[in-house]
Design a protein around this motif. Structure first.
Motif, PDB file in Angstrom:
ATOM      1  N   TYR A  54      -5.488  18.120  34.681  1.00  0.00           N
ATOM      2  CA  TYR A  54      -5.435  18.714  36.009  1.00  0.00           C
ATOM      3  C   TYR A  54      -4.168  18.306  36.746  1.00  0.00           C
ATOM      4  CZ  TYR A  54      -7.029  14.076  37.464  1.00  0.00           C
ATOM      5  OH  TYR A  54      -7.127  12.724  37.651  1.00  0.00           O
ATOM      6  N   PHE A  55      -3.886  19.041  37.827  1.00  0.00           N
ATOM      7  CA  PHE A  55      -2.810  18.699  38.754  1.00  0.00           C
ATOM      8  C   PHE A  55      -3.443  18.218  40.061  1.00  0.00           C
ATOM      9  CE2 PHE A  55      -0.945  21.928  36.014  1.00  0.00           C
ATOM     10  CZ  PHE A  55       0.321  21.422  35.736  1.00  0.00           C
ATOM     11  N   ALA A  56      -2.877  17.185  40.662  1.00  0.00           N
ATOM     12  CA  ALA A  56      -3.332  16.698  41.967  1.00  0.00           C
ATOM     13  C   ALA A  56      -2.277  17.065  42.997  1.00  0.00           C
ATOM     14  CB  ALA A  56      -3.539  15.183  41.937  1.00  0.00           C
ATOM     15  N   VAL A  57      -2.662  17.918  43.957  1.00  0.00           N
ATOM     16  CA  VAL A  57      -1.743  18.402  44.990  1.00  0.00           C
ATOM     17  C   VAL A  57      -2.041  17.678  46.297  1.00  0.00           C
ATOM     18  CG1 VAL A  57      -1.002  20.411  46.322  1.00  0.00           C
ATOM     19  CG2 VAL A  57      -1.556  20.663  43.906  1.00  0.00           C
ATOM     20  N   GLN A  58      -0.968  17.251  46.995  1.00  0.00           N
ATOM     21  CA  GLN A  58      -1.161  16.562  48.275  1.00  0.00           C
ATOM     22  C   GLN A  58      -0.311  17.208  49.365  1.00  0.00           C
ATOM     23  OE1 GLN A  58       0.187  12.517  48.609  1.00  0.00           O
ATOM     24  NE2 GLN A  58      -0.295  12.435  50.780  1.00  0.00           N
ATOM     25  N   TYR A  59      -0.898  17.315  50.535  1.00  0.00           N
ATOM     26  CA  TYR A  59      -0.164  17.763  51.721  1.00  0.00           C
ATOM     27  C   TYR A  59       0.714  16.614  52.204  1.00  0.00           C
ATOM     28  CZ  TYR A  59       0.664  19.183  56.572  1.00  0.00           C
ATOM     29  OH  TYR A  59       1.250  19.496  57.773  1.00  0.00           O
ATOM     30  N   THR A  60       2.008  16.864  52.366  1.00  0.00           N
ATOM     31  CA  THR A  60       2.935  15.784  52.715  1.00  0.00           C
ATOM     32  C   THR A  60       3.348  15.811  54.174  1.00  0.00           C
ATOM     33  OG1 THR A  60       4.828  17.147  52.062  1.00  0.00           O
ATOM     34  CG2 THR A  60       3.864  15.716  50.382  1.00  0.00           C
ATOM     35  N   GLY A  61       3.039  16.885  54.896  1.00  0.00           N
ATOM     36  CA  GLY A  61       3.440  16.968  56.293  1.00  0.00           C
ATOM     37  C   GLY A  61       4.934  17.180  56.440  1.00  0.00           C
ATOM     38  N   LYS A  62       5.488  16.691  57.534  1.00  0.00           N
ATOM     39  CA  LYS A  62       6.906  16.927  57.833  1.00  0.00           C
ATOM     40  C   LYS A  62       7.843  15.985  57.086  1.00  0.00           C
ATOM     41  CE  LYS A  62       5.897  18.664  62.479  1.00  0.00           C
ATOM     42  NZ  LYS A  62       6.140  18.474  63.931  1.00  0.00           N
ATOM     43  N   THR A  63       7.293  14.988  56.429  1.00  0.00           N
ATOM     44  CA  THR A  63       8.153  14.034  55.750  1.00  0.00           C
ATOM     45  C   THR A  63       8.932  14.692  54.621  1.00  0.00           C
ATOM     46  OG1 THR A  63       8.224  11.934  54.549  1.00  0.00           O
ATOM     47  CG2 THR A  63       6.322  13.344  54.148  1.00  0.00           C
ATOM     48  N   THR A  64      10.139  14.253  54.414  1.00  0.00           N
ATOM     49  CA  THR A  64      10.962  14.797  53.330  1.00  0.00           C
ATOM     50  C   THR A  64      10.979  13.863  52.127  1.00  0.00           C
ATOM     51  OG1 THR A  64      12.925  13.745  54.300  1.00  0.00           O
ATOM     52  CG2 THR A  64      12.454  16.038  54.930  1.00  0.00           C
ATOM     53  N   ARG A  65      10.388  12.701  52.284  1.00  0.00           N
ATOM     54  CA  ARG A  65      10.383  11.728  51.201  1.00  0.00           C
ATOM     55  C   ARG A  65       8.966  11.552  50.662  1.00  0.00           C
ATOM     56  NH1 ARG A  65      12.363   5.385  51.498  1.00  0.00           N
ATOM     57  NH2 ARG A  65      11.995   4.889  49.304  1.00  0.00           N
ATOM     58  N   VAL A  66       8.789  11.904  49.410  1.00  0.00           N
ATOM     59  CA  VAL A  66       7.483  11.782  48.775  1.00  0.00           C
ATOM     60  C   VAL A  66       7.571  10.780  47.635  1.00  0.00           C
ATOM     61  CG1 VAL A  66       5.639  12.983  47.566  1.00  0.00           C
ATOM     62  CG2 VAL A  66       6.910  14.159  49.361  1.00  0.00           C
ATOM     63  N   GLU A  67       6.746   9.755  47.706  1.00  0.00           N
ATOM     64  CA  GLU A  67       6.726   8.753  46.654  1.00  0.00           C
ATOM     65  C   GLU A  67       5.483   8.937  45.795  1.00  0.00           C
ATOM     66  OE1 GLU A  67       6.829   5.078  48.725  1.00  0.00           O
ATOM     67  OE2 GLU A  67       8.872   5.343  49.476  1.00  0.00           O
ATOM     68  N   GLN A  68       5.348   8.087  44.825  1.00  0.00           N
ATOM     69  CA  GLN A  68       4.165   8.104  43.976  1.00  0.00           C
ATOM     70  C   GLN A  68       3.529   6.726  43.961  1.00  0.00           C
ATOM     71  OE1 GLN A  68       5.192   9.462  40.048  1.00  0.00           O
ATOM     72  NE2 GLN A  68       5.125  11.627  40.629  1.00  0.00           N
ATOM     73  N   ILE A  69       2.213   6.735  43.913  1.00  0.00           N
ATOM     74  CA  ILE A  69       1.478   5.492  43.698  1.00  0.00           C
ATOM     75  C   ILE A  69       1.058   5.484  42.232  1.00  0.00           C
ATOM     76  CG2 ILE A  69      -0.567   4.139  44.285  1.00  0.00           C
ATOM     77  CD1 ILE A  69      -0.560   5.462  46.988  1.00  0.00           C
ATOM     78  N   LYS A  70       1.458   4.463  41.533  1.00  0.00           N
ATOM     79  CA  LYS A  70       1.049   4.309  40.139  1.00  0.00           C
ATOM     80  C   LYS A  70       0.249   3.020  40.020  1.00  0.00           C
ATOM     81  CE  LYS A  70       5.075   6.685  38.194  1.00  0.00           C
ATOM     82  NZ  LYS A  70       6.209   6.595  37.241  1.00  0.00           N
ATOM     83  N   GLY A  71      -0.791   3.065  39.231  1.00  0.00           N
ATOM     84  CA  GLY A  71      -1.596   1.865  39.101  1.00  0.00           C
ATOM     85  C   GLY A  71      -2.542   1.913  37.928  1.00  0.00           C
ATOM     86  N   ARG A  72      -3.365   0.881  37.859  1.00  0.00           N
ATOM     87  CA  ARG A  72      -4.331   0.746  36.778  1.00  0.00           C
ATOM     88  C   ARG A  72      -5.580   0.093  37.348  1.00  0.00           C
ATOM     89  NH1 ARG A  72      -4.666  -2.832  31.949  1.00  0.00           N
ATOM     90  NH2 ARG A  72      -5.388  -1.571  30.192  1.00  0.00           N
ATOM     91  N   VAL A  73      -6.742   0.584  36.922  1.00  0.00           N
ATOM     92  CA  VAL A  73      -8.019   0.037  37.374  1.00  0.00           C
ATOM     93  C   VAL A  73      -8.697  -0.629  36.182  1.00  0.00           C
ATOM     94  CG1 VAL A  73     -10.242   0.533  38.443  1.00  0.00           C
ATOM     95  CG2 VAL A  73      -8.217   1.855  39.111  1.00  0.00           C
ATOM     96  N   VAL A  74      -9.084  -1.891  36.363  1.00  0.00           N
ATOM     97  CA  VAL A  74      -9.701  -2.655  35.274  1.00  0.00           C
ATOM     98  C   VAL A  74     -10.979  -3.316  35.767  1.00  0.00           C
ATOM     99  CG1 VAL A  74      -7.463  -3.096  34.151  1.00  0.00           C
ATOM    100  CG2 VAL A  74      -8.359  -4.736  35.834  1.00  0.00           C
ATOM    101  N   ASP A  75     -11.798  -3.804  34.815  1.00  0.00           N
ATOM    102  CA  ASP A  75     -13.028  -4.498  35.177  1.00  0.00           C
ATOM    103  C   ASP A  75     -12.780  -5.992  35.289  1.00  0.00           C
ATOM    104  OD1 ASP A  75     -12.856  -5.474  32.591  1.00  0.00           O
ATOM    105  OD2 ASP A  75     -14.543  -4.303  31.822  1.00  0.00           O
ATOM    106  N   GLU A  76     -13.849  -6.752  35.384  1.00  0.00           N
ATOM    107  CA  GLU A  76     -13.720  -8.202  35.562  1.00  0.00           C
ATOM    108  C   GLU A  76     -13.141  -8.905  34.340  1.00  0.00           C
ATOM    109  OE1 GLU A  76     -17.951  -7.592  34.017  1.00  0.00           O
ATOM    110  OE2 GLU A  76     -16.343  -6.488  35.015  1.00  0.00           O
ATOM    111  N   HIS A  77     -13.131  -8.209  33.186  1.00  0.00           N
ATOM    112  CA  HIS A  77     -12.556  -8.775  31.958  1.00  0.00           C
ATOM    113  C   HIS A  77     -11.185  -8.194  31.660  1.00  0.00           C
ATOM    114  CE1 HIS A  77     -16.455 -10.577  31.316  1.00  0.00           C
ATOM    115  NE2 HIS A  77     -17.052  -9.394  31.267  1.00  0.00           N
ATOM    116  N   GLN A  78     -10.604  -7.514  32.649  1.00  0.00           N
ATOM    117  CA  GLN A  78      -9.292  -6.884  32.528  1.00  0.00           C
ATOM    118  C   GLN A  78      -9.271  -5.734  31.514  1.00  0.00           C
ATOM    119  OE1 GLN A  78      -6.625  -7.723  34.662  1.00  0.00           O
ATOM    120  NE2 GLN A  78      -8.407  -8.749  35.590  1.00  0.00           N
ATOM    121  N   LYS A  79     -10.440  -5.169  31.255  1.00  0.00           N
ATOM    122  CA  LYS A  79     -10.512  -3.994  30.388  1.00  0.00           C
ATOM    123  C   LYS A  79     -10.420  -2.734  31.256  1.00  0.00           C
ATOM    124  CE  LYS A  79     -13.281  -6.125  26.728  1.00  0.00           C
ATOM    125  NZ  LYS A  79     -14.541  -6.048  25.932  1.00  0.00           N
ATOM    126  N   PRO A  80      -9.728  -1.694  30.780  1.00  0.00           N
ATOM    127  CA  PRO A  80      -9.540  -0.489  31.596  1.00  0.00           C
ATOM    128  C   PRO A  80     -10.845   0.226  31.914  1.00  0.00           C
ATOM    129  CG  PRO A  80      -8.840  -0.112  29.325  1.00  0.00           C
ATOM    130  CD  PRO A  80      -9.090  -1.583  29.451  1.00  0.00           C
TER     131      PRO A  80
END
Length: 414
Positions: free
Chosen positions: A67-93
């Protein structure tokens, strides 16, 4: 894909691109409805078509596997990305964890996705005031400040898992034939009590019981074994253990109404036992002045491929609410409006349904169901209060209100 659009809403055009392409497009309808598109799309891939219709508009998108995730950015001209990872208590994805950007002020949806198999996620990020909400079945949800790179560890929710056996496994999610299918039976989801409790924990689902939303889609229609649920109270009486799988459809096909944004399809476990069976459901909640009770009895007789079923349920609600407001207006005089209101309500209803289902084969069945709902006794609402008007500290007016309404059951002579 090839098509021509003239002065259509961005919402409509995104749906066309979605149906003509291979991937879903998740976006907030309230943001895209206010923009219009005129474009001649000729022999374009889905991503290229998306770039064309969003060009010059305050939106950005991130591409995921399905899928594609589309976001409304408003008047800002600078769009960044949040990249990350979610893991459990044992550091497993944790794959298929819900990751949603919400407004820090209104808590409204901004953008969202689910994590990949390795627990990773990517979201467009333009709203500096947005927060990141992360949730996964069996774990405590977290709301965090956004950073360009995030490593998020979730911890088990002991309250949610207190009745889960150690044999239960994490739910497995598969994308097939346009639906995200989640196995419920035999997983943690099947141990969460009612089907209503279980739905809130599905991937792509946010919100509370009865007011669910699909990430980037809005409110879904819910089906059980191919039957649309008009009364969602059925989900309270249906055990999560009796659900085989749940399917999230973000692009409803022609078999659904054009106004249908998303669909949750539940498939119940086929019960093979023969003879008479039944269940009793009882619920009672007590507030200081507002008790709520519900009783339900279900009976089922099964012989061969034939099921004959019936149900009777009754509920009673009493509520008590008070409200107090003060309004000040400063003109040539200082005005103050002081309002007080108290409201009592009493309501009860009885639900009855009966029907049959005949299983012709593993994939074919036919049946009929009749359902009716009626009031119990006289339902009423009583509201009373007063509004005082003060001018320069002097009481000038005092207005009282006393309203009473009563509804009688249809067909009852009182």
């Amino acid at each position: 894909m090839t098509f021509l659009v003239h002065n259509e809403t961005l919402t409509s055009v995104l749906k066309k691109i979605e149906k003509a392409g291979e991937k879903n497009i998740l976006f907030a309808y309230q943001a895209t409805d206010q923009y219009r598109v005129t474009a001649n799309i000729q022999a374009k891939r889905q991503k290229e078509a998306l770039e064309m219709v969003l060009q010059g508009k305050p939106f950005s998108f991130v591409e995921h596997n399905t899928y594609f995730a589309v976001q409304y950015t408003g008047k800002t001209t600078r769009v960044e990305q949040i990249k990350g990872r979610v893991v459990d208590e044992h550091q497993k994805p944790l794959p298929f964890a819900n990751v949603v950007l919400i407004s820090s002020v209104s808590k409204a949806y901004v953008a969202g996705c689910v994590t990949a198999e390795d627990g990773s996620f990517v979201l467009p990020y333009a709203d500096k005031d947005a927060m990141l909400k992360v949730s996964f079945v069996g774990y405590k949800s977290q709301i965090l400040a956004c950073k360009p790179t995030m490593h998020i560890g979730l911890h088990p929710d002991t309250q949610q898992l207190k009745a889960v056996t150690i044999k239960s496994t994490r739910p497995n999610v598969v994308y097939k034939d346009g639906a995200f299918t989640t196995l419920v039976s035999g997983t943690i989801l099947g141990e969460l009590g009612s089907a209503e409790d279980m739905i809130s924990q599905l991937p792509f689902v946010s919100g509370e019981a009865g007011s669910w939303e699909i990430i980037g889609r809005g409110a879904p229609e819910i089906y059980l074994n191919g039957r649309k649920l008009e009364n969602l109270n059925e989900l309270k009486r249906l055990s999560a253990k009796d659900i085989l799988k749940a399917e999230i459809v973000t692009v409803p096909g022609a078999q659904y109404s054009s106004k249908t944004n998303a669909v949750i399809r539940l498939r119940a476990v086929r019960k093979r036992g023969q003879g008479l069976s039944g269940s009793l459901y009882s619920e009672y909640m007590q507030g200081r002045y507002s008790p709520h009770g519900y009783e339900d009895v279900q009976l089922n007789y099964r012989t061969g491929g034939l099921d004959i079923f019936g149900e009777v349920g009754a509920g009673l609600d009493r509520s008590h609410a008070t409200a107090h407001s003060e309004t000040q207006l400063h003109t040539t005089s200082d005005w103050e409006f002081n309002s007080r209101r108290t409201t009592n309500t009493l309501g009860g209803e009885i639900l009855m349904n009966a029907g049959f289902n005949y299983e012709i084969s593993e994939k074919q069945s036919l049946g009929m169901r009749y359902e009716t709902t009626n009031m119990i006794g006289n339902n009423y609402t009583h509201s009373w209060g007063a509004t005082d008007v003060w001018e320069d500290g002097k009481l000038t007016e005092s207005m009282g209100v006393d309203l009473f309404s009563k509804s009688k059951p249809i067909g009852r002579i009182a």
